[in-house]
Design a protein around this motif. Structure first.
Motif, mmCIF file in Angstrom:
data_model
loop_
_atom_site.group_PDB
_atom_site.id
_atom_site.type_symbol
_atom_site.label_atom_id
_atom_site.label_comp_id
_atom_site.label_asym_id
_atom_site.label_seq_id
_atom_site.Cartn_x
_atom_site.Cartn_y
_atom_site.Cartn_z
ATOM 1 N N ARG A 197 -24.684 -7.268 -26.549
ATOM 2 C CA ARG A 197 -25.415 -6.561 -25.499
ATOM 3 C C ARG A 197 -24.499 -5.709 -24.631
ATOM 4 N NH1 ARG A 197 -29.725 -11.138 -23.308
ATOM 5 N NH2 ARG A 197 -30.669 -11.583 -25.351
ATOM 6 N N SER A 198 -23.230 -5.739 -24.940
ATOM 7 C CA SER A 198 -22.263 -4.976 -24.157
ATOM 8 C C SER A 198 -21.927 -3.685 -24.876
ATOM 9 C CB SER A 198 -20.992 -5.809 -23.941
ATOM 10 O OG SER A 198 -20.002 -5.031 -23.306
ATOM 11 N N VAL A 226 -28.826 -15.312 -27.118
ATOM 12 C CA VAL A 226 -28.229 -14.039 -27.513
ATOM 13 C C VAL A 226 -28.329 -13.914 -29.028
ATOM 14 C CG1 VAL A 226 -26.144 -12.620 -27.524
ATOM 15 C CG2 VAL A 226 -26.675 -14.056 -25.540
ATOM 16 N N SER A 255 -39.027 -16.293 -24.122
ATOM 17 C CA SER A 255 -38.867 -14.891 -23.755
ATOM 18 C C SER A 255 -39.061 -14.713 -22.252
ATOM 19 C CB SER A 255 -39.888 -14.034 -24.516
ATOM 20 O OG SER A 255 -39.816 -12.689 -24.102
ATOM 21 N N PRO A 279 -41.092 -5.539 -26.396
ATOM 22 C CA PRO A 279 -39.822 -5.623 -27.138
ATOM 23 C C PRO A 279 -39.782 -6.824 -28.067
ATOM 24 C CG PRO A 279 -39.514 -6.337 -24.867
ATOM 25 C CD PRO A 279 -40.920 -5.805 -24.950
ATOM 26 N N ASP A 281 -36.922 -6.759 -30.268
ATOM 27 C CA ASP A 281 -35.582 -6.533 -30.812
ATOM 28 C C ASP A 281 -34.601 -7.544 -30.246
ATOM 29 O OD1 ASP A 281 -35.541 -5.678 -28.245
ATOM 30 O OD2 ASP A 281 -35.029 -3.587 -28.680
ATOM 31 N N GLU A 282 -33.298 -7.187 -30.282
ATOM 32 C CA GLU A 282 -32.245 -8.107 -29.863
ATOM 33 C C GLU A 282 -32.229 -8.353 -28.373
ATOM 34 O OE1 GLU A 282 -30.840 -3.908 -30.064
ATOM 35 O OE2 GLU A 282 -31.748 -5.303 -31.496
ATOM 36 N N THR A 283 -33.043 -7.635 -27.593
ATOM 37 C CA THR A 283 -33.086 -7.909 -26.156
ATOM 38 C C THR A 283 -33.843 -9.192 -25.832
ATOM 39 O OG1 THR A 283 -35.074 -6.557 -25.903
ATOM 40 C CG2 THR A 283 -32.942 -5.447 -25.634
ATOM 41 N N GLN A 284 -34.595 -9.724 -26.768
ATOM 42 C CA GLN A 284 -35.327 -10.959 -26.539
ATOM 43 C C GLN A 284 -34.399 -12.169 -26.639
ATOM 44 O OE1 GLN A 284 -38.205 -11.545 -25.452
ATOM 45 N NE2 GLN A 284 -39.445 -9.715 -25.768
ATOM 46 N N GLU A 285 -34.818 -13.246 -26.002
ATOM 47 C CA GLU A 285 -34.046 -14.487 -26.022
ATOM 48 C C GLU A 285 -34.358 -15.361 -27.227
ATOM 49 O OE1 GLU A 285 -33.901 -12.876 -21.998
ATOM 50 O OE2 GLU A 285 -35.528 -13.270 -23.390
#
Length: 598
Positions: A197-198, A226, A255, A279, A281-285
């Motif tokens: 996420r960075s 993550v 989420s 969302p 995508d990878e932004t979800q927990e």
């Protein structure tokens, strides 16, 4: 391995002691301690001396661990980012002063680059479509390390887009990975980003030999909630090729982003819900595996929908639950609602860590005016269509319908029952007789008066006048005086007359026996008569009308007149004859018929 010479002083200034240490590592700091004791001295050991010694630098040992990342720039160029790190077999043996990078294309001029600084571990370079051989060496004051080599295959299309991403699952901060063995591969490489996420990916990789097909990856940088992406490459003769893609969480969480539900359409018996975009995508927990849609009635706090997956208790509400197993489907139509009803709906996202909290939205269905109109219009349209169909069929098949509904009335002359085929050869037969019983007797009519012509009248005109009088006087009532009416119309002719017996064949004529008409059997079955005129009371059914008095004579006489021109004229004179108290029926078998001679 290096040796170190240690020198120390004794109690006297002239006393110097030397110590040689061998087997030490290059460019390594040591802290040796030394003490001594004289042979004849009774004082014992001296104190420890504190010494700090660093061995000299040496050329780096082993080779670096090198990896790369390739990004497409355009059709002819590629951006290659080289990464390197120290491995368990690499030793710097001094301060790294610089790194030497060499790109060797199969065709063209080699590209060499030196990167200064020991803290730098990456380099970026633009290359073409052809294959390259890359080597990286580390250098200090004593020399350089062994070259770490890898190959970059030529660009043959974007193979990464054709590979499907598979899910993997972790536990307790570890990720389990497995892959299929690739023929021709002499090793495998697994890469991932430590900080996905960075903006700084912090690319990590791990290499395996060809006999390994799975591993548990441990890292102190793994965090719950993550998503980590893993790529598995196979080391071939021309370089590393991407084989598989994996993604997963070391631990899934609920989420943190809730679906934003909108009621886009509402009808009397249904409503349409939409919560896109949402969302996944990878932004979800955690992995979004589906959605739960909850529906309940506001007043009753209970759900009575028939088309529901199940009913469950959610807080104070008894709700209906609809499950959507496709995480990319972000809409639903709820059917089976009541017109003019109040409902509350909520949508929650489901992950491996659980589902989000439910936030209900209120919805009010309108009245169903369309159903009321359809209940009126549909029957009218149906009846109209059926009427048009029947009208069309009636016009198309009117002859067939006429035969079915309105059959033609049969012609009596064509009926087998009332046919007169048996009497075609007997034109003078005027009485229909049965085959089993003898017919009634017909008396001969005798005329008392004579008919005569007036001398001044034409015989032809007299004959036409007499025929007119016959048709007029046929309708006379009983008891009228025939002689009075007739005397005013014409003059009696010559003294000759015809008796009725001349119009009938003899009773013993064999032609009577040949009559076998079907309708005669009907009369024979229903009525019989004896020769003396009495009725057979044993028979039932039809009874012909008869006079109470015996008929002695017919009420008319037929006279044949011969005119001077040679034409035969027939005239009929009626006399007053009594018939008794009952009238006779011209259709009865026993009644007297009026006969006109053709």
């Amino acid at each position: 391995m290096r040796e170190v010479n240690l020198t120390t002083k004794g109690k006297l200034s002239t006393e110097i002691y030397r110590v040689i240490l061998s087997g030490l590592q290059p460019y390594t700091q040591y802290e040796p301690r030394v003490r001594c004791m004289a042979v004849s001295s009774l004082a014992g050991w001296s104190k420890w001396s504190n010494l700090v010694v660093r061995t000299q630098e040496d050329a780096p040992a082993g080779a670096l661990d090198v990896w790369r990342r390739i990004d497409d720039d355009d059709d002819d160029k590629r951006i290659v980012t080289l990464y390197w790190k120290t491995s368990s077999l690499f030793r710097a043996n001094g301060n790294i002063s610089h790194y030497h990078i060499k790109f060797l294309p199969l065709e063209g001029t080699p590209v060499e680059r030196e990167i200064s600084g020991s803290e730098v571990n990456s380099s970026r370079l633009s290359i073409g479509r052809q294959a390259y051989a890359v080597s990286v060496t580390a250098h200090n004051k004593a020399g350089g390390s062994l070259p770490a080599e890898l190959r970059i295959p030529a660009k043959n299309g974007n193979d990464a887009e054709q590979i499907v991403v598979e899910r993997t699952y972790g536990k307790d901060g570890e990720m389990y990975l497995s892959w299929q063995q690739e023929r021709g591969a002499h090793g495998y490489v697994v890469e991932w980003c430590a900080a996905p996420r960075s903006p700084h990916c912090d690319l990590q990789w791990k290499k395996y030999n060809s006999s390994v097909q799975s591993d548990v990856i441990r890292s102190h940088v793994f965090r719950p909630g993550v998503r980590y992406d893993f790529r598995i490459y196979g080391s071939m003769a021309d370089g590393e090729h991407l084989l598989e893609k994996k993604e997963g969480y070391t631990e899934e969480l609920v989420s943190s982003v809730k679906p934003n539900v909108k009621i886009t359409s509402i009808e009397p018996r249904s409503m349409f819900l939409d919560w896109s975009p949402y969302p996944t995508d990878e932004t979800q927990e955690g992995f979004i595996i589906g959605y739960n849609v909850y529906v309940t009635e506001t007043k009753e706090k209970d759900c009575n929908l028939e088309k529901t997956a199940e009913r469950t208790q959610l807080g104070d509400f008894r709700v209906c639950r609809f499950y959507i197993g496709d995480p990319h489907k972000m809409h639903i139509r709820i059917n089976g609602l009541k017109p003019n009803g109040k409902y509350e709906v909520a949508v929650v996202a489901i992950t491996g860590g659980g589902e989000t909290s439910a936030e209900f939205s209120k919805a009010h269905t309108p009245s169903d005016t369309r159903a009321a109109l359809l209940s009126i219009i549909v029957p009218i349209i149906t009846v109209s269509v059926l009427a048009l169909i029947l009208l069309f069929l009636g016009c198309w098949k009117r002859a067939w319908l006429k035969r079915i509904c309105l059959p033609d009335i049969p012609d009596p002359n064509k009926s087998k029952i009332f046919s007169f085929q048996g009497t075609k050869n007997a034109v003078n037969r005027n009485i229909l007789l049965t085959t089993k019983h003898e017919p009634q007797m017909v008396d001969i009519v005798s005329i008392q008066e004579k008919c005569r012509h007036k001398p001044h009248e034409d015989p032809k005109e007299s004959s036409e006048h007499q025929l007119h009088e016959i048709h007029t006087n046929i309708q006379m009532k009983e008891g009228s005086e025939c002689a009075e009416d007739v005397s005013e119309s014409y003059v009696p002719c010559e003294d000759e007359f015809l008796v009725m017996n001349s119009f009938y064949p003899p009773m013993n004529d064999p032609s009577y026996e040949s009559q076998s008409l079907p309708y005669l059997e009907f009369f024979n079955q229903t009525y019989t008569s004896t020769m003396d005129g009495r009725e057979d009371t044993s028979a039932t059914g039809y009874r012909p009308q008869r006079n109470s008095a015996q008929v002695h004579s017919l009420p008319y006489a037929v006279h044949s007149m011969h005119s001077e021109a040679g034409h035969d004229n027939t005239s009929i004179c009626f006399n007053s004859v009594g018939y008794g108290s009952e009238a006779m029926s011209p259709t009865s078998v026993g009644s007297t018929a009026f006969i006109l001679v053709d």
